[in-house]
Design an enzyme around this catalytic site. Sequence first.
Site, PDB file in Angstrom:
ATOM      1  N   CYS A  55      41.179  39.303  42.531  1.00 30.10           N
ATOM      2  CA  CYS A  55      41.099  40.309  43.607  1.00 30.10           C
ATOM      3  C   CYS A  55      41.405  41.709  43.058  1.00 30.10           C
ATOM      4  O   CYS A  55      40.783  42.694  43.467  1.00 30.10           O
ATOM      5  CB  CYS A  55      42.074  39.980  44.727  1.00 30.10           C
ATOM      6  SG  CYS A  55      41.769  38.372  45.477  1.00 30.10           S
ATOM      7  N   ARG A 138      35.842  34.857  49.445  1.00 29.50           N
ATOM      8  CA  ARG A 138      35.299  36.199  49.153  1.00 29.50           C
ATOM      9  C   ARG A 138      33.987  36.362  49.911  1.00 29.50           C
ATOM     10  O   ARG A 138      32.917  36.014  49.399  1.00 29.50           O
ATOM     11  CB  ARG A 138      35.077  36.361  47.639  1.00 29.50           C
ATOM     12  CG  ARG A 138      36.341  36.188  46.844  1.00 29.50           C
ATOM     13  CD  ARG A 138      36.148  36.344  45.353  1.00 29.50           C
ATOM     14  NE  ARG A 138      37.291  35.764  44.665  1.00 29.50           N
ATOM     15  CZ  ARG A 138      38.472  36.368  44.514  1.00 29.50           C
ATOM     16  NH1 ARG A 138      38.643  37.596  44.959  1.00 29.50           N
ATOM     17  NH2 ARG A 138      39.474  35.753  43.911  1.00 29.50           N
TER      18      ARG A 138
HETATM   19  C1  BEZ Z   1      42.608  35.734  42.361  1.00 25.47           C
HETATM   20  O1  BEZ Z   1      42.876  35.742  41.186  1.00 25.47           O
HETATM   21  O2  BEZ Z   1      42.232  36.734  42.965  1.00 25.47           O
HETATM   22  C2  BEZ Z   1      42.744  34.452  43.117  1.00 25.47           C
HETATM   23  C3  BEZ Z   1      42.458  33.276  42.461  1.00 25.47           C
HETATM   24  C4  BEZ Z   1      42.589  32.087  43.157  1.00 25.47           C
HETATM   25  C5  BEZ Z   1      43.031  32.081  44.455  1.00 25.47           C
HETATM   26  C6  BEZ Z   1      43.295  33.270  45.108  1.00 25.47           C
HETATM   27  C7  BEZ Z   1      43.152  34.465  44.426  1.00 25.47           C
END
Ligand code: BEZ
Length: 238
Positions: A55, A138
């Site tokens: 993110c 997402r």
């Molecule tokens: C992330 O790195 O943004 C992420 C990865 C897995 C679950 C939630 C967020």
Amino acid sequence: MEQPQVLQAMPMPRIGDHAPEFKAVTTQGNINFPADYKGGWVILFSHPADFTPVCTSEFLTFATLEEQFGKANCKLVGLSIDGLYSHIAWLRTIKDKIEYKGMKNVEVKFPLIEDITMEIAKKYGMIQPGESSTKAVRAVFYIDPKGIIRAIIYYPLSLGRNFDELYRVLIALQTADEFSVATPADWRPGDDVIVPTAGSCGVAKERMENKDDMKCYDWFFCTRPLDKEKVMKAILKK
Ligand code: BEZ
């Protein structure tokens, strides 16, 4: 015995629907969606959680490209099921501490919605329990100047979005509207576009014999050139 959490089934918004309405608190104040964005395009996107690496890489990129999307008459609005103070702290950390792929001191100026109740995320089908019942996937919703959902893309939690594609979709949607054409596989501005299917065999035959710039591969598949400059001038003028 503890029962697995069952999310109440909600209808998912679809392409062609009016964007579901909501009021929200954001890092840029309150918003009334989509009313506040009528007259321009808006991308409403969700991310799973603040202070997570994928993110963070996406927010750096969204913020860096905000101006480019803005020139195509498109605003950005983010959402996660975190609270406002988490959002503020995370965006401050991004600006003050993170340098990634040449992106540094990046200020996120577009609104980031707090949605701790998940009310908005559920309304938009951003909670997909097979992936996670506590985090939004997402999701990317393209909403046009009339408030209609024109495209939806979903990515799972582990996969960062492709921003070339997010921008390409925006330009292709606007090109389709502006020039009454469709865009073929992997289309980019400057590539040939698809002209509407001929209504009759006679028209098709005429088209296929036509010596102008139209090219027909068969009666149902005709393309014509469309200059990149013409596309970008039409889109960036607004
Ligand atoms: C992330 O790195 O943004 C992420 C990865 C897995 C679950 C939630 C967020």
